[in-house]
Design a protein around this motif. Structure first.
Motif, PDB file in Angstrom:
ATOM      1  N   GLY A 263       0.814  -1.212   0.000  1.00  0.00           N
ATOM      2  CA  GLY A 263       0.000   0.000   0.000  1.00  0.00           C
ATOM      3  C   GLY A 263       0.845   1.259   0.000  1.00  0.00           C
ATOM      4  N   ALA A 264       0.497   2.194   0.885  1.00  0.00           N
ATOM      5  CA  ALA A 264       1.219   3.469   0.967  1.00  0.00           C
ATOM      6  C   ALA A 264       2.375   3.406   1.950  1.00  0.00           C
ATOM      7  CB  ALA A 264       0.261   4.586   1.373  1.00  0.00           C
ATOM      8  N   THR A 265       2.662   2.206   2.488  1.00  0.00           N
ATOM      9  CA  THR A 265       3.727   2.065   3.480  1.00  0.00           C
ATOM     10  C   THR A 265       5.054   1.732   2.810  1.00  0.00           C
ATOM     11  OG1 THR A 265       3.569  -0.333   3.851  1.00  0.00           O
ATOM     12  CG2 THR A 265       1.959   1.069   4.981  1.00  0.00           C
ATOM     13  N   SER A 266       6.072   1.532   3.646  1.00  0.00           N
ATOM     14  CA  SER A 266       7.385   1.096   3.152  1.00  0.00           C
ATOM     15  C   SER A 266       7.602  -0.389   3.415  1.00  0.00           C
ATOM     16  CB  SER A 266       8.494   1.900   3.840  1.00  0.00           C
ATOM     17  OG  SER A 266       8.546   1.585   5.227  1.00  0.00           O
ATOM     18  N   LEU A 267       6.579  -1.082   3.894  1.00  0.00           N
ATOM     19  CA  LEU A 267       6.699  -2.476   4.275  1.00  0.00           C
ATOM     20  C   LEU A 267       6.898  -3.371   3.051  1.00  0.00           C
ATOM     21  CD1 LEU A 267       5.239  -1.041   6.675  1.00  0.00           C
ATOM     22  CD2 LEU A 267       4.075  -3.205   7.104  1.00  0.00           C
ATOM     23  N   THR A 268       7.863  -4.270   3.133  1.00  0.00           N
ATOM     24  CA  THR A 268       8.100  -5.227   2.058  1.00  0.00           C
ATOM     25  C   THR A 268       7.430  -6.556   2.413  1.00  0.00           C
ATOM     26  OG1 THR A 268      10.136  -6.128   3.006  1.00  0.00           O
ATOM     27  CG2 THR A 268      10.344  -4.133   1.649  1.00  0.00           C
ATOM     28  N   SER A 269       7.752  -7.593   1.671  1.00  0.00           N
ATOM     29  CA  SER A 269       7.133  -8.898   1.890  1.00  0.00           C
ATOM     30  C   SER A 269       7.739  -9.665   3.056  1.00  0.00           C
ATOM     31  CB  SER A 269       7.234  -9.746   0.616  1.00  0.00           C
ATOM     32  OG  SER A 269       8.580  -9.883   0.202  1.00  0.00           O
ATOM     33  N   VAL A 270       8.791  -9.123   3.668  1.00  0.00           N
ATOM     34  CA  VAL A 270       9.412  -9.766   4.840  1.00  0.00           C
ATOM     35  C   VAL A 270       9.285  -8.842   6.040  1.00  0.00           C
ATOM     36  CG1 VAL A 270      11.575 -10.569   5.859  1.00  0.00           C
ATOM     37  CG2 VAL A 270      11.020 -11.176   3.507  1.00  0.00           C
ATOM     38  N   GLU A 271       8.774  -9.367   7.121  1.00  0.00           N
ATOM     39  CA  GLU A 271       8.579  -8.584   8.332  1.00  0.00           C
ATOM     40  C   GLU A 271       9.907  -8.024   8.833  1.00  0.00           C
ATOM     41  OE1 GLU A 271       6.755  -9.180  12.863  1.00  0.00           O
ATOM     42  OE2 GLU A 271       6.636 -10.801  11.373  1.00  0.00           O
ATOM     43  N   GLY A 272       9.915  -6.716   9.080  1.00  0.00           N
ATOM     44  CA  GLY A 272      11.110  -6.064   9.583  1.00  0.00           C
ATOM     45  C   GLY A 272      12.015  -5.485   8.522  1.00  0.00           C
ATOM     46  N   VAL A 273      11.631  -5.645   7.247  1.00  0.00           N
ATOM     47  CA  VAL A 273      12.417  -5.088   6.143  1.00  0.00           C
ATOM     48  C   VAL A 273      11.572  -4.024   5.444  1.00  0.00           C
ATOM     49  CG1 VAL A 273      13.692  -5.556   4.019  1.00  0.00           C
ATOM     50  CG2 VAL A 273      13.612  -7.277   5.844  1.00  0.00           C
ATOM     51  N   PHE A 274      12.164  -2.867   5.235  1.00  0.00           N
ATOM     52  CA  PHE A 274      11.454  -1.722   4.680  1.00  0.00           C
ATOM     53  C   PHE A 274      12.227  -1.188   3.468  1.00  0.00           C
ATOM     54  CE2 PHE A 274      11.032  -2.230   9.188  1.00  0.00           C
ATOM     55  CZ  PHE A 274       9.660  -2.224   9.383  1.00  0.00           C
ATOM     56  N   ALA A 275      11.518  -0.578   2.538  1.00  0.00           N
ATOM     57  CA  ALA A 275      12.157  -0.102   1.307  1.00  0.00           C
ATOM     58  C   ALA A 275      11.771   1.335   1.033  1.00  0.00           C
ATOM     59  CB  ALA A 275      11.759  -0.982   0.125  1.00  0.00           C
ATOM     60  N   CYS A 276      12.711   2.093   0.477  1.00  0.00           N
ATOM     61  CA  CYS A 276      12.444   3.497   0.162  1.00  0.00           C
ATOM     62  C   CYS A 276      13.314   3.941  -1.005  1.00  0.00           C
ATOM     63  CB  CYS A 276      12.688   4.379   1.381  1.00  0.00           C
ATOM     64  SG  CYS A 276      14.352   4.254   2.089  1.00  0.00           S
ATOM     65  N   GLY A 277      12.896   5.022  -1.645  1.00  0.00           N
ATOM     66  CA  GLY A 277      13.671   5.588  -2.743  1.00  0.00           C
ATOM     67  C   GLY A 277      13.449   4.874  -4.061  1.00  0.00           C
ATOM     68  N   ASP A 278      14.385   5.054  -4.981  1.00  0.00           N
ATOM     69  CA  ASP A 278      14.228   4.552  -6.339  1.00  0.00           C
ATOM     70  C   ASP A 278      14.195   3.035  -6.439  1.00  0.00           C
ATOM     71  OD1 ASP A 278      14.280   7.194  -6.958  1.00  0.00           O
ATOM     72  OD2 ASP A 278      15.968   7.096  -8.353  1.00  0.00           O
ATOM     73  N   VAL A 279      14.635   2.331  -5.407  1.00  0.00           N
ATOM     74  CA  VAL A 279      14.629   0.871  -5.463  1.00  0.00           C
ATOM     75  C   VAL A 279      13.198   0.322  -5.445  1.00  0.00           C
ATOM     76  CG1 VAL A 279      14.693   0.385  -2.970  1.00  0.00           C
ATOM     77  CG2 VAL A 279      15.841  -1.154  -4.578  1.00  0.00           C
ATOM     78  N   MET A 280      12.234   1.169  -5.011  1.00  0.00           N
ATOM     79  CA  MET A 280      10.840   0.735  -4.987  1.00  0.00           C
ATOM     80  C   MET A 280       9.927   1.700  -5.757  1.00  0.00           C
ATOM     81  SD  MET A 280       9.729   3.310  -2.878  1.00  0.00           S
ATOM     82  CE  MET A 280       8.064   2.761  -2.471  1.00  0.00           C
ATOM     83  N   ASP A 281      10.523   2.628  -6.506  1.00  0.00           N
ATOM     84  CA  ASP A 281       9.730   3.659  -7.181  1.00  0.00           C
ATOM     85  C   ASP A 281      10.073   3.753  -8.666  1.00  0.00           C
ATOM     86  OD1 ASP A 281       8.282   5.861  -7.963  1.00  0.00           O
ATOM     87  OD2 ASP A 281       9.572   7.319  -6.967  1.00  0.00           O
ATOM     88  N   PRO A 282       9.378   3.012  -9.518  1.00  0.00           N
ATOM     89  CA  PRO A 282       9.641   3.103 -10.955  1.00  0.00           C
ATOM     90  C   PRO A 282       8.946   4.286 -11.612  1.00  0.00           C
ATOM     91  CG  PRO A 282       7.948   1.467 -10.551  1.00  0.00           C
ATOM     92  CD  PRO A 282       8.401   1.968  -9.192  1.00  0.00           C
ATOM     93  N   ARG A 283       8.153   5.028 -10.859  1.00  0.00           N
ATOM     94  CA  ARG A 283       7.316   6.066 -11.451  1.00  0.00           C
ATOM     95  C   ARG A 283       7.904   7.474 -11.347  1.00  0.00           C
ATOM     96  NH1 ARG A 283       1.699   6.385 -12.605  1.00  0.00           N
ATOM     97  NH2 ARG A 283       0.896   8.524 -12.596  1.00  0.00           N
ATOM     98  N   TYR A 284       8.233   7.915 -10.137  1.00  0.00           N
ATOM     99  CA  TYR A 284       8.610   9.316  -9.931  1.00  0.00           C
ATOM    100  C   TYR A 284      10.115   9.548 -10.002  1.00  0.00           C
ATOM    101  CZ  TYR A 284       3.768   9.659  -8.437  1.00  0.00           C
ATOM    102  OH  TYR A 284       2.405   9.607  -8.402  1.00  0.00           O
ATOM    103  N   ARG A 285      10.882   8.795  -9.227  1.00  0.00           N
ATOM    104  CA  ARG A 285      12.346   8.860  -9.254  1.00  0.00           C
ATOM    105  C   ARG A 285      12.884  10.283  -9.075  1.00  0.00           C
ATOM    106  NH1 ARG A 285      11.677   5.337 -13.796  1.00  0.00           N
ATOM    107  NH2 ARG A 285      12.412   6.979 -15.175  1.00  0.00           N
TER     108      ARG A 285
END
Length: 320
Positions: A263-285
């Protein structure tokens, strides 16, 4: 093994912002800086669209100030690259430069995405001096200039169309006889009077006057004829590659390799791991959106570590 409550993999606006927020929360973060400390902005000259800088700011200066701000609150930095991680154990294990092993209770992935380059003569030497991979970032500097966009996909059409707001003329160079872009994007570009096409031509060299770009040497793939297209700027638009290979498929990604967040969070598919920036953003960068996502990742990690996060991790999808 050195243990930390939080480790941040990668820097740039996302990683540095995450470092500021986690450090201020007394989480004692360790930041693994990666191959290019500061990220892509260290290759940019003047940044004019980051809020708060009326007269603009140099990319390297902005990144250096972000790092110093994080250090002021206690963030620690380690030169090197995360070469592998083990997300199947708690605490997580992170190997840096295939040698040193660290453990962490929470991980923030901010390793970014690298623009794919042509690999031709003059290209890397002229980054920031007429060669760019971001029209939104640098288009303003080419007002009433001639620019070239290399690529044939949707991103190239989008970059070219955007550049017509500033440039006097835009030439799209593509190595094939047909574009890969969707029909709607092709039609939009072809209907713009400022845009012309040079098809079935391979880029061979970015030319300069010793200081800035003056043109692009291309070879006609059918006839072998070489010619120089005069231009003040060359925009490489052949896609980006998210820096996720070191994760070895342990986190869910999309088809290209961008990390999938919930959703609108930084949560990934593994509990305790979060993602931010261009590694998770193919749109705005953009630097500002990356910084904002770094803030979210830090706040999500803080809530996770204090046990107040109510997200149902069991509902998160897992890698295929």
């Amino acid at each position: 093994m050195e243990h930390r409550k939080v480790m941040i993999l990668g820097t740039g606006p996302a990683g540095y912002t995450a470092a500021v927020y986690t450090a201020r929360a007394n989480l004692d973060p360790l930041v693994i800086e990666g191959d290019e400390p500061g990220g892509q902005l260290t290759l940019t000259t003047e940044v004019e669209n980051f809020p708060g800088f009326v007269d603009g700011v140099m990319g390297p200066e902005l990144m250096d100030n972000m790092k110093k701000q994080a250090e002021r609150f206690g963030a620690a930095f380690r030169r090197g690259r995360a070469t592998s991680v083990d997300l199947s154990v708690r605490p997580f294990q992170v190997t840096v430069d295939k040698a040193e092993v660290y453990t962490a209770d929470a991980l923030i992935i901010a390793t970014g995405a690298s623009a794919k380059m042509l690999g031709i003569e003059g290209e890397s030497d002229l980054i920031g001096r007429g060669v760019s991979t971001c029209a939104t970032c640098d288009g303003f500097f080419f007002r009433n200039k001639r620019v070239i966009v290399v690529g044939g996909g949707d991103s190239a059409m989008e970059e070219a169309t955007f550049l017509t707001k500033f440039a006097q003329e835009v030439t799209i160079v593509h190595r094939r006889t047909e574009l890969r872009a969707s029909k709607v994007m092709q039609d939009r570009a072809r209907s713009n009077d400022k845009i012309t096409f040079v098809m079935n031509a391979s880029s061979k060299q970015v030319q300069s006057d010793g200081n800035k770009v003056t043109g692009l040497v291309v070879v006609d793939n059918e006839t072998g004829e070489t010619k120089t297209l005069e231009a003040d700027g060359v925009f490489v638009a052949i896609g980006h590659q998210p820096n996720t290979a070191f994760l070895n498929g342990q986190l869910e990604t999309d088809d290209v390799g961008y990390l999938v967040t919930q959703g609108a969070t930084s949560l990934t598919s593994v509990e305790g791991v979060f993602a931010c920036g261009d590694v998770m953003d193919p749109r705005y960068r953009q630097a500002i959106t990356a910084a904002g996502s770094g803030c979210k990742a830090a706040m999500d990690a803080e809530k996770y570590l204090e046990g107040s996060m109510t997200h149902d991790w069991s509902a998160a999808s897992t890698p295929s």
